[in-house]
Design a protein around this motif. Structure first.
Motif, mmCIF file in Angstrom:
data_model
loop_
_atom_site.group_PDB
_atom_site.id
_atom_site.type_symbol
_atom_site.label_atom_id
_atom_site.label_comp_id
_atom_site.label_asym_id
_atom_site.label_seq_id
_atom_site.Cartn_x
_atom_site.Cartn_y
_atom_site.Cartn_z
ATOM 1 N N SER B 18 4.573 7.260 0.073
ATOM 2 C CA SER B 18 4.805 6.347 1.179
ATOM 3 C C SER B 18 5.360 7.117 2.378
ATOM 4 N N VAL B 19 5.105 6.560 3.552
ATOM 5 C CA VAL B 19 5.613 7.200 4.776
ATOM 6 C C VAL B 19 5.863 6.112 5.816
ATOM 7 N N ALA B 20 6.826 6.373 6.678
ATOM 8 C CA ALA B 20 7.139 5.421 7.750
ATOM 9 C C ALA B 20 7.308 6.161 9.063
ATOM 10 N N ARG B 64 -2.622 -1.393 2.696
ATOM 11 C CA ARG B 64 -1.736 -0.234 2.587
ATOM 12 C C ARG B 64 -0.855 -0.023 3.818
ATOM 13 N N PHE B 65 -1.253 -0.598 4.945
ATOM 14 C CA PHE B 65 -0.505 -0.422 6.190
ATOM 15 C C PHE B 65 0.285 -1.697 6.500
ATOM 16 N N GLN B 80 1.641 2.711 2.560
ATOM 17 C CA GLN B 80 2.026 2.756 1.157
ATOM 18 C C GLN B 80 0.932 2.143 0.297
ATOM 19 N N PRO B 81 0.267 2.919 -0.550
ATOM 20 C CA PRO B 81 0.342 4.368 -0.707
ATOM 21 C C PRO B 81 -0.628 5.074 0.246
ATOM 22 N N ALA B 82 -0.322 6.293 0.608
ATOM 23 C CA ALA B 82 -1.165 7.044 1.536
ATOM 24 C C ALA B 82 -2.403 7.610 0.828
ATOM 25 N N LYS B 83 -3.493 7.696 1.582
ATOM 26 C CA LYS B 83 -4.725 8.312 1.113
ATOM 27 C C LYS B 83 -5.024 9.525 1.981
ATOM 28 N N LEU B 84 -5.903 10.378 1.481
ATOM 29 C CA LEU B 84 -6.257 11.589 2.218
ATOM 30 C C LEU B 84 -6.787 11.250 3.614
ATOM 31 N N GLU B 85 -7.575 10.165 3.683
ATOM 32 C CA GLU B 85 -8.193 9.813 4.960
ATOM 33 C C GLU B 85 -7.210 9.250 5.981
ATOM 34 N N ASP B 86 -5.961 9.065 5.596
ATOM 35 C CA ASP B 86 -4.942 8.615 6.538
ATOM 36 C C ASP B 86 -4.404 9.764 7.386
ATOM 37 N N SER B 87 -4.801 10.982 7.071
ATOM 38 C CA SER B 87 -4.375 12.131 7.890
ATOM 39 C C SER B 87 -4.869 11.941 9.316
#
Lengths: 109, 114
Positions: B18-20, B64-65, B80-87
Protein backbone atom coordinates in the motif's frame (compact mmCIF):
# COMPACT_ATOMS: atom_id res chain seq x y z
CA UNK A 1 -13.36 7.96 -28.20
CA UNK A 2 -12.51 11.54 -28.88
CA UNK A 3 -9.07 12.62 -27.76
CA UNK A 4 -6.43 15.25 -28.02
CA UNK A 5 -3.41 14.42 -30.10
CA UNK A 6 -0.19 15.95 -31.34
CA UNK A 7 1.35 15.89 -34.81
CA UNK A 8 5.00 15.54 -33.77
CA UNK A 9 6.40 13.76 -30.74
CA UNK A 10 9.75 15.61 -30.92
CA UNK A 11 10.93 18.95 -32.22
CA UNK A 12 14.49 20.21 -32.38
CA UNK A 13 15.24 23.87 -33.11
CA UNK A 14 18.23 26.15 -33.10
CA UNK A 15 18.47 28.74 -30.36
CA UNK A 16 16.98 32.00 -31.57
CA UNK A 17 14.69 30.37 -34.12
CA UNK A 18 10.93 30.30 -33.80
CA UNK A 19 9.22 27.07 -32.72
CA UNK A 20 5.81 25.83 -33.72
CA UNK A 21 4.18 22.99 -31.82
CA UNK A 22 0.97 21.58 -33.21
CA UNK A 23 -2.02 19.85 -31.69
CA UNK A 24 -5.13 18.27 -33.17
CA UNK A 25 -8.31 17.88 -31.17
CA UNK A 26 -11.37 15.84 -31.97
CA UNK A 27 -14.16 17.20 -29.77
CA UNK A 28 -15.76 20.09 -31.62
CA UNK A 29 -17.64 20.96 -28.43
CA UNK A 30 -14.45 21.76 -26.53
CA UNK A 31 -14.56 25.42 -25.64
CA UNK A 32 -11.31 26.04 -23.82
CA UNK A 33 -7.74 25.06 -24.59
CA UNK A 34 -4.53 25.33 -22.61
CA UNK A 35 -0.87 24.84 -23.40
CA UNK A 36 1.32 23.50 -20.61
CA UNK A 37 5.09 23.21 -20.36
CA UNK A 38 6.58 20.37 -18.34
CA UNK A 39 10.24 20.30 -17.43
CA UNK A 40 11.90 17.15 -16.21
CA UNK A 41 10.89 16.29 -12.64
CA UNK A 42 8.29 19.03 -12.43
CA UNK A 43 4.56 19.32 -12.83
CA UNK A 44 3.00 20.95 -15.90
CA UNK A 45 3.20 24.72 -15.92
CA UNK A 46 0.50 26.89 -17.50
CA UNK A 47 1.76 28.81 -20.53
CA UNK A 48 -1.22 30.26 -22.31
CA UNK A 49 -4.87 29.54 -22.89
CA UNK A 50 -7.50 30.36 -25.48
CA UNK A 51 -11.25 30.12 -25.56
CA UNK A 52 -13.18 28.89 -28.55
CA UNK A 53 -14.55 32.34 -29.37
CA UNK A 54 -11.02 33.48 -30.24
CA UNK A 55 -8.60 32.41 -32.97
CA UNK A 56 -5.42 33.96 -31.65
CA UNK A 57 -3.96 34.96 -28.34
CA UNK A 58 -0.54 36.36 -27.58
CA UNK A 59 1.59 36.24 -24.50
CA UNK A 60 5.19 37.01 -23.80
CA UNK A 61 7.10 35.32 -26.68
CA UNK A 62 4.24 32.84 -27.12
CA UNK A 63 1.23 32.85 -29.40
CA UNK A 64 -1.57 30.32 -29.55
CA UNK A 65 -3.60 29.90 -32.71
CA UNK A 66 -6.91 28.10 -32.84
CA UNK A 67 -8.44 26.89 -36.09
CA UNK A 68 -11.85 25.49 -35.27
CA UNK A 69 -12.56 24.58 -38.88
CA UNK A 70 -9.89 21.88 -38.87
CA UNK A 71 -9.77 21.44 -35.09
CA UNK A 72 -6.17 22.47 -34.84
CA UNK A 73 -4.24 24.27 -32.14
CA UNK A 74 -0.69 25.53 -32.34
CA UNK A 75 1.81 27.10 -29.98
CA UNK A 76 4.38 29.46 -31.43
CA UNK A 77 7.45 30.35 -29.39
CA UNK A 78 9.45 33.30 -30.66
CA UNK A 79 13.24 33.43 -30.34
CA UNK A 80 13.43 30.01 -28.70
CA UNK A 81 15.85 29.81 -25.79
CA UNK A 82 17.55 26.83 -24.11
CA UNK A 83 15.20 27.31 -21.16
CA UNK A 84 12.30 26.51 -23.45
CA UNK A 85 13.47 22.90 -23.73
CA UNK A 86 10.69 20.81 -22.22
CA UNK A 87 7.67 18.69 -23.11
CA UNK A 88 4.70 20.73 -24.24
CA UNK A 89 1.14 19.49 -23.79
CA UNK A 90 -2.05 20.84 -25.21
CA UNK A 91 -5.20 20.23 -23.22
CA UNK A 92 -8.80 20.60 -24.23
CA UNK A 93 -11.60 21.27 -21.83
CA UNK A 94 -15.24 20.40 -22.20
CA UNK A 95 -16.63 18.43 -19.27
CA UNK A 96 -13.13 17.70 -18.06
CA UNK A 97 -9.58 18.47 -19.09
CA UNK A 98 -7.86 16.00 -21.40
CA UNK A 99 -4.19 16.15 -22.28
CA UNK A 100 -2.44 15.05 -25.41
CA UNK A 101 0.68 12.90 -25.31
CA UNK A 102 3.08 15.84 -25.55
CA UNK A 103 5.83 17.15 -27.83
CA UNK A 104 9.41 17.25 -26.62
CA UNK A 105 11.11 20.48 -27.66
CA UNK A 106 14.90 20.48 -27.71
CA UNK A 107 16.75 23.76 -28.26
CA UNK A 108 20.23 23.46 -29.72
CA UNK A 109 22.76 26.16 -28.77
CA UNK B 1 2.29 32.76 -3.15
CA UNK B 2 3.12 29.17 -2.22
CA UNK B 3 2.43 26.57 -4.87
CA UNK B 4 0.87 23.15 -4.66
CA UNK B 5 2.83 20.95 -2.27
CA UNK B 6 3.12 17.19 -2.60
CA UNK B 7 4.88 14.52 -0.61
CA UNK B 8 6.71 12.28 -0.83
CA UNK B 9 8.54 13.18 -4.05
CA UNK B 10 9.61 9.61 -4.67
CA UNK B 11 8.35 6.25 -3.47
CA UNK B 12 9.44 2.72 -4.26
CA UNK B 13 7.29 -0.20 -3.14
CA UNK B 14 6.73 -3.81 -4.02
CA UNK B 15 3.57 -4.99 -5.72
CA UNK B 16 0.65 -5.71 -3.41
CA UNK B 17 1.92 -3.15 -0.90
CA UNK B 18 0.00 0.00 0.00
CA UNK B 19 1.05 3.59 -0.56
CA UNK B 20 -0.37 7.02 0.16
CA UNK B 21 0.34 10.42 -1.34
CA UNK B 22 -0.38 13.78 0.19
CA UNK B 23 -1.30 17.09 -1.44
CA UNK B 24 -1.69 20.59 -0.06
CA UNK B 25 -3.29 22.88 -2.65
CA UNK B 26 -2.81 26.60 -3.04
CA UNK B 27 -4.56 28.45 -0.23
CA UNK B 28 -8.11 29.38 -1.14
CA UNK B 29 -8.40 26.99 -4.06
CA UNK B 30 -11.68 25.15 -3.87
CA UNK B 31 -11.00 22.58 -6.55
CA UNK B 32 -8.38 19.86 -6.27
CA UNK B 33 -7.39 17.28 -8.87
CA UNK B 34 -5.33 14.09 -8.85
CA UNK B 35 -3.75 13.00 -12.12
CA UNK B 36 -1.76 9.94 -13.10
CA UNK B 37 1.03 10.50 -15.62
CA UNK B 38 2.61 7.39 -17.11
CA UNK B 39 6.05 7.91 -18.66
CA UNK B 40 5.78 9.41 -22.13
CA UNK B 41 2.10 10.26 -21.81
CA UNK B 42 0.02 13.24 -20.82
CA UNK B 43 -1.59 13.40 -17.39
CA UNK B 44 -4.86 11.50 -16.96
CA UNK B 45 -7.44 12.76 -14.48
CA UNK B 46 -8.18 10.33 -11.65
CA UNK B 47 -10.44 12.38 -9.41
CA UNK B 48 -11.66 15.93 -8.95
CA UNK B 49 -12.84 17.48 -5.67
CA UNK B 50 -14.84 20.65 -5.19
CA UNK B 51 -14.22 21.59 -1.55
CA UNK B 52 -14.65 18.21 0.21
CA UNK B 53 -17.04 16.69 -2.32
CA UNK B 54 -16.18 14.48 -5.30
CA UNK B 55 -17.08 16.04 -8.65
CA UNK B 56 -15.65 13.41 -10.98
CA UNK B 57 -14.08 10.05 -10.17
CA UNK B 58 -15.10 8.22 -13.32
CA UNK B 59 -11.51 7.27 -14.21
CA UNK B 60 -10.43 6.25 -10.72
CA UNK B 61 -9.85 2.46 -10.39
CA UNK B 62 -11.98 2.21 -7.31
CA UNK B 63 -11.07 -1.39 -6.55
CA UNK B 64 -7.60 -0.26 -5.50
CA UNK B 65 -7.49 3.55 -5.51
CA UNK B 66 -9.14 5.84 -2.99
CA UNK B 67 -8.91 9.54 -2.28
CA UNK B 68 -10.26 11.89 0.30
CA UNK B 69 -10.33 15.59 1.09
CA UNK B 70 -12.04 15.56 4.43
CA UNK B 71 -11.76 19.22 5.43
CA UNK B 72 -11.79 20.64 1.92
CA UNK B 73 -8.10 21.52 2.00
CA UNK B 74 -5.44 18.76 2.04
CA UNK B 75 -6.01 15.56 0.16
CA UNK B 76 -4.61 12.04 0.22
CA UNK B 77 -4.57 9.48 -2.58
CA UNK B 78 -4.11 5.83 -1.61
CA UNK B 79 -3.35 2.73 -3.63
CA UNK B 80 -4.02 -0.63 -2.01
CA UNK B 81 -2.77 -3.06 -3.22
CA UNK B 82 -0.36 -1.62 -5.79
CA UNK B 83 0.26 -3.26 -9.17
CA UNK B 84 3.24 -2.95 -11.48
CA UNK B 85 1.20 -0.85 -13.90
CA UNK B 86 0.63 1.77 -11.20
CA UNK B 87 4.21 2.96 -11.67
CA UNK B 88 3.77 6.58 -12.72
CA UNK B 89 3.99 10.16 -11.52
CA UNK B 90 0.98 11.22 -9.48
CA UNK B 91 0.26 14.89 -9.90
CA UNK B 92 -1.94 17.05 -7.75
CA UNK B 93 -3.38 20.28 -9.10
CA UNK B 94 -5.68 22.95 -7.74
CA UNK B 95 -7.76 25.75 -9.17
CA UNK B 96 -9.68 28.62 -7.70
CA UNK B 97 -13.10 27.29 -8.53
CA UNK B 98 -14.56 25.14 -11.23
CA UNK B 99 -13.28 23.61 -14.44
CA UNK B 100 -12.13 26.37 -16.72
CA UNK B 101 -10.05 28.10 -14.09
CA UNK B 102 -6.31 27.70 -14.51
CA UNK B 103 -5.00 24.58 -12.80
CA UNK B 104 -1.72 24.86 -10.93
CA UNK B 105 0.25 21.64 -10.60
CA UNK B 106 2.49 20.36 -7.86
CA UNK B 107 5.84 18.67 -8.58
CA UNK B 108 4.33 15.20 -8.43
CA UNK B 109 5.20 11.96 -6.65
CA UNK B 110 7.10 9.44 -8.69
CA UNK B 111 5.93 5.93 -7.76
CA UNK B 112 7.87 2.84 -8.73
CA UNK B 113 6.23 -0.52 -8.11
CA UNK B 114 8.65 -3.47 -8.23
Amino acid sequence: GESVGLHLPTLSVQEGDNSIINCAYSNSASDYFIWYKQESGKGPQFIIDIRSNMDKRQGQRVTVLLNKTVKHLSLQIAATQPGDSAVYFCAEIYNDMRFGAGTRLTVKP
Amino acid sequence: EAGVAQSPRYKIIEKRQSVAFWCNPISGHATLYWYQQILGQGPKLLIQFQNNGVVDDSQLPKDRFSAERLKGVDSTLKIQPAKLEDSAVYLCASSLNVLGDTQYFGPGTRLTVL
